[in-house]
Design an enzyme around this catalytic site. Sequence first.
Site, PDB file in Angstrom:
ATOM      1  N   ASP A 189      -4.273  -6.382   4.926  1.00  0.00           N
ATOM      2  CA  ASP A 189      -5.439  -7.193   5.435  1.00  0.00           C
ATOM      3  C   ASP A 189      -5.300  -8.467   5.031  1.00  0.00           C
ATOM      4  O   ASP A 189      -5.768  -9.505   5.700  1.00  0.00           O
ATOM      5  CB  ASP A 189      -6.680  -6.472   5.438  1.00  0.00           C
ATOM      6  CG  ASP A 189      -6.946  -5.365   6.298  1.00  0.00           C
ATOM      7  OD1 ASP A 189      -6.330  -5.309   7.338  1.00  0.00           O
ATOM      8  OD2 ASP A 189      -7.539  -4.464   6.151  1.00  0.00           O
ATOM      9  N   LYS A 200     -13.368   0.616  15.796  1.00  0.00           N
ATOM     10  CA  LYS A 200     -12.082   0.004  15.727  1.00  0.00           C
ATOM     11  C   LYS A 200     -11.774   0.006  17.346  1.00  0.00           C
ATOM     12  O   LYS A 200     -10.904  -0.851  17.842  1.00  0.00           O
ATOM     13  CB  LYS A 200     -10.941   0.466  14.805  1.00  0.00           C
ATOM     14  CG  LYS A 200     -11.216   0.106  13.424  1.00  0.00           C
ATOM     15  CD  LYS A 200     -10.400   0.886  12.269  1.00  0.00           C
ATOM     16  CE  LYS A 200     -10.899   0.341  11.015  1.00  0.00           C
ATOM     17  NZ  LYS A 200     -10.041   1.206   9.933  1.00  0.00           N
ATOM     18  N   LYS A 212     -11.019  -3.484  18.885  1.00  0.00           N
ATOM     19  CA  LYS A 212      -9.729  -3.995  19.277  1.00  0.00           C
ATOM     20  C   LYS A 212      -9.007  -3.412  20.756  1.00  0.00           C
ATOM     21  O   LYS A 212      -7.925  -3.897  20.980  1.00  0.00           O
ATOM     22  CB  LYS A 212      -8.713  -3.124  17.954  1.00  0.00           C
ATOM     23  CG  LYS A 212      -9.112  -3.632  16.806  1.00  0.00           C
ATOM     24  CD  LYS A 212      -7.978  -3.172  15.671  1.00  0.00           C
ATOM     25  CE  LYS A 212      -8.567  -3.096  14.467  1.00  0.00           C
ATOM     26  NZ  LYS A 212      -7.517  -3.323  13.237  1.00  0.00           N
ATOM     27  N   PHE A 262      -4.259   3.246  14.719  1.00  0.00           N
ATOM     28  CA  PHE A 262      -4.499   4.121  13.825  1.00  0.00           C
ATOM     29  C   PHE A 262      -5.744   3.558  12.995  1.00  0.00           C
ATOM     30  O   PHE A 262      -5.911   2.494  12.848  1.00  0.00           O
ATOM     31  CB  PHE A 262      -3.205   4.325  12.929  1.00  0.00           C
ATOM     32  CG  PHE A 262      -2.432   5.355  13.282  1.00  0.00           C
ATOM     33  CD1 PHE A 262      -1.627   5.278  14.496  1.00  0.00           C
ATOM     34  CD2 PHE A 262      -2.189   6.757  12.825  1.00  0.00           C
ATOM     35  CE1 PHE A 262      -0.691   6.132  15.001  1.00  0.00           C
ATOM     36  CE2 PHE A 262      -1.375   7.714  13.253  1.00  0.00           C
ATOM     37  CZ  PHE A 262      -0.460   7.313  14.343  1.00  0.00           C
ATOM     38  N   LYS A 275       8.310 -17.354 -10.933  1.00  0.00           N
ATOM     39  CA  LYS A 275       7.656 -16.165 -11.454  1.00  0.00           C
ATOM     40  C   LYS A 275       6.471 -16.487 -12.177  1.00  0.00           C
ATOM     41  O   LYS A 275       6.557 -17.498 -13.230  1.00  0.00           O
ATOM     42  CB  LYS A 275       8.556 -15.302 -12.253  1.00  0.00           C
ATOM     43  CG  LYS A 275       7.871 -14.039 -12.651  1.00  0.00           C
ATOM     44  CD  LYS A 275       8.883 -13.264 -13.958  1.00  0.00           C
ATOM     45  CE  LYS A 275       7.989 -12.375 -14.518  1.00  0.00           C
ATOM     46  NZ  LYS A 275       8.659 -11.567 -15.786  1.00  0.00           N
ATOM     47  N   ASN A 290       0.907  -1.015  -0.014  1.00  0.00           N
ATOM     48  CA  ASN A 290      -0.136  -0.046   0.011  1.00  0.00           C
ATOM     49  C   ASN A 290       0.798   1.286   0.072  1.00  0.00           C
ATOM     50  O   ASN A 290       2.012   1.268  -0.001  1.00  0.00           O
ATOM     51  CB  ASN A 290      -0.865   0.006   1.181  1.00  0.00           C
ATOM     52  CG  ASN A 290      -0.175  -0.171   2.320  1.00  0.00           C
ATOM     53  OD1 ASN A 290       0.633   0.696   3.031  1.00  0.00           O
ATOM     54  ND2 ASN A 290      -0.295  -0.961   3.229  1.00  0.00           N
TER      55      ASN A 290
HETATM   56  N1  CTP Z   1      -3.764  -3.457  11.976  1.00  0.00           N
HETATM   57  C1  CTP Z   1      -3.170  -4.523  12.598  1.00  0.00           C
HETATM   58  N2  CTP Z   1      -3.255  -5.733  11.703  1.00  0.00           N
HETATM   59  C2  CTP Z   1      -3.873  -5.602  10.676  1.00  0.00           C
HETATM   60  C3  CTP Z   1      -4.620  -4.727  10.319  1.00  0.00           C
HETATM   61  C4  CTP Z   1      -4.483  -3.524  10.921  1.00  0.00           C
HETATM   62  O1  CTP Z   1      -2.330  -4.337  13.527  1.00  0.00           O
HETATM   63  N3  CTP Z   1      -4.050  -6.910   9.998  1.00  0.00           N
HETATM   64  C5  CTP Z   1      -3.818  -2.222  12.844  1.00  0.00           C
HETATM   65  C6  CTP Z   1      -2.996  -1.206  12.356  1.00  0.00           C
HETATM   66  O2  CTP Z   1      -1.747  -0.807  12.442  1.00  0.00           O
HETATM   67  C7  CTP Z   1      -3.783   0.126  12.568  1.00  0.00           C
HETATM   68  C8  CTP Z   1      -5.202  -0.598  13.118  1.00  0.00           C
HETATM   69  O3  CTP Z   1      -5.085  -1.943  13.068  1.00  0.00           O
HETATM   70  O4  CTP Z   1      -3.251   0.694  14.096  1.00  0.00           O
HETATM   71  C9  CTP Z   1      -6.270  -0.004  12.145  1.00  0.00           C
HETATM   72  O5  CTP Z   1      -5.828  -0.284  10.760  1.00  0.00           O
HETATM   73  P1  CTP Z   1      -6.859   0.133   9.377  1.00  0.00           P
HETATM   74  O6  CTP Z   1      -6.271  -0.458   8.211  1.00  0.00           O
HETATM   75  O7  CTP Z   1      -7.385   1.585   9.581  1.00  0.00           O
HETATM   76  O8  CTP Z   1      -8.102  -0.990   9.663  1.00  0.00           O
HETATM   77  P2  CTP Z   1      -8.399  -2.368   9.806  1.00  0.00           P
HETATM   78  O9  CTP Z   1      -8.380  -3.072  11.028  1.00  0.00           O
HETATM   79  O10 CTP Z   1      -7.713  -3.266   8.689  1.00  0.00           O
HETATM   80  O11 CTP Z   1      -9.833  -2.322   8.967  1.00  0.00           O
HETATM   81  P3  CTP Z   1     -10.324  -1.779   7.570  1.00  0.00           P
HETATM   82  O12 CTP Z   1      -9.315  -2.147   6.486  1.00  0.00           O
HETATM   83  O13 CTP Z   1     -11.629  -2.539   7.230  1.00  0.00           O
HETATM   84  O14 CTP Z   1     -10.771  -0.565   7.603  1.00  0.00           O
END
Ligand code: CTP
Length: 401
Positions: free
Chosen positions: A277, A335, A339, A321, A287, A208
């Site tokens: 995610d 969240k 969490k 975050f 490859k 990303n």
């Molecule tokens: N995070 C994490 N592990 C993951 C995904 C996210 O520890 N697999 C943590 C990120 O570091 C951040 C928080 O969770 O502090 C939220 O991340 P974000 O990408 O905004 O949200 P998600 O929980 O992934 O949900 P969504 O993608 O549906 O918004």
Amino acid sequence: MLKDTRIVLGVTGGIAVYKAVELLRLLTKAGACVHVIMTRAAQEFVTPLTFQTLSSHPVHSELFNLIAEQEIGHISLADRANLFVIAPATANVIGKIANGIADDLLTTTAMATKAPVLIAPAMNVNMYTNPIYRENEEKLRRLGYLFVPPEKGALACGWEGEGKLAAPETIFEAIAAALRPRDLAGQTVMVTAGPTREEIDPVRFISNHSSGRMGYAIAGAARQRGARVILVSGPTGLAVPAGVERVCVESARDMQAAVMRHVKECSVVIKAAAVADYRPAERKGDKIKKQAAEMTLTLVKNPDILAELGHLKKHPFLVGFAAETSCLEEYAARKLAEKKLDMIVANDVSSCDAGFNVDTNRALLLFKDGSRQDCPLMSKDELANRILDEVVSRLPARRNH
Ligand code: CTP
């Protein structure tokens, strides 16, 4: 930013004196009250009137000036300062301070002050590398004097090399850092930063836009405030902030392993990383060759590291975050609750001056107790300190639980 801070700026003779004028402007603009001491040699380069006009205070230069001593003597200047800055500092003045010589107003005040002293040297490269100078600097560093190292470049004397006074902005940053409270001393803070990379095959990955800048800013600021800092970082091109211990990872599962390995040592965990995610269900050993017009990649869910931390029986103070492009507060609050976090920093990553790959950020801070705070657009360094202010103010309350 530096409101109610009293700084004594010592200016010694050298062509770089003009940069001290710019430094003074930055300091007064940030709200600091600055008293300037100039050596006689410094006045050969820029007149005291320039410094007087910009500081709104008379410039001090004579050790035995009866009027000045009556109004604000050198001891009083030394006592009142929160920080004593010498910029530019010649090899001569550094040598005098290192050897206890106090023969003018600047060196006498430097000896009398109990405030931290920050020195920005500027000199010819051969003087800078001279073993006598090196020994003087080392001695002062050992005694706790702070230094802003000079830069490399073309020197006024015609030589190339190290010796150019650091840029006023760099000295300003070092001043702000030196004045920061060490209110995280004794704490171990883990920060995660950057993106993760989920490999598809030996040449491709899913990732990303995260640059890691917000997490690195938090790590650097926490270190400056006295914490031991463990920075678990996905791939970024950023330099490790001074004094920070970095653990480099690639994938979400690498990050999970590193975080879980260190969590027991930590009193605070700040998860600024943009964790992928999902990852490909299978990583191909070779490859993938192009074939049909369409291809389908099956992805499987990655572990949610933050949720795992939140569900630990006993967990450190947890800051998450939330990167969102819509319904910022609603999603971030969800969240925070799901969490089991203490605090969440919500970012709207769809705006072009905040979020990914820019130096500024604006955020909404939400807390476990239901309170909220808006942080308007500011630099990532400033936001890092705002976040840490909140962490610090909430830490002792948790310890009483
Ligand atoms: N995070 C994490 N592990 C993951 C995904 C996210 O520890 N697999 C943590 C990120 O570091 C951040 C928080 O969770 O502090 C939220 O991340 P974000 O990408 O905004 O949200 P998600 O929980 O992934 O949900 P969504 O993608 O549906 O918004």
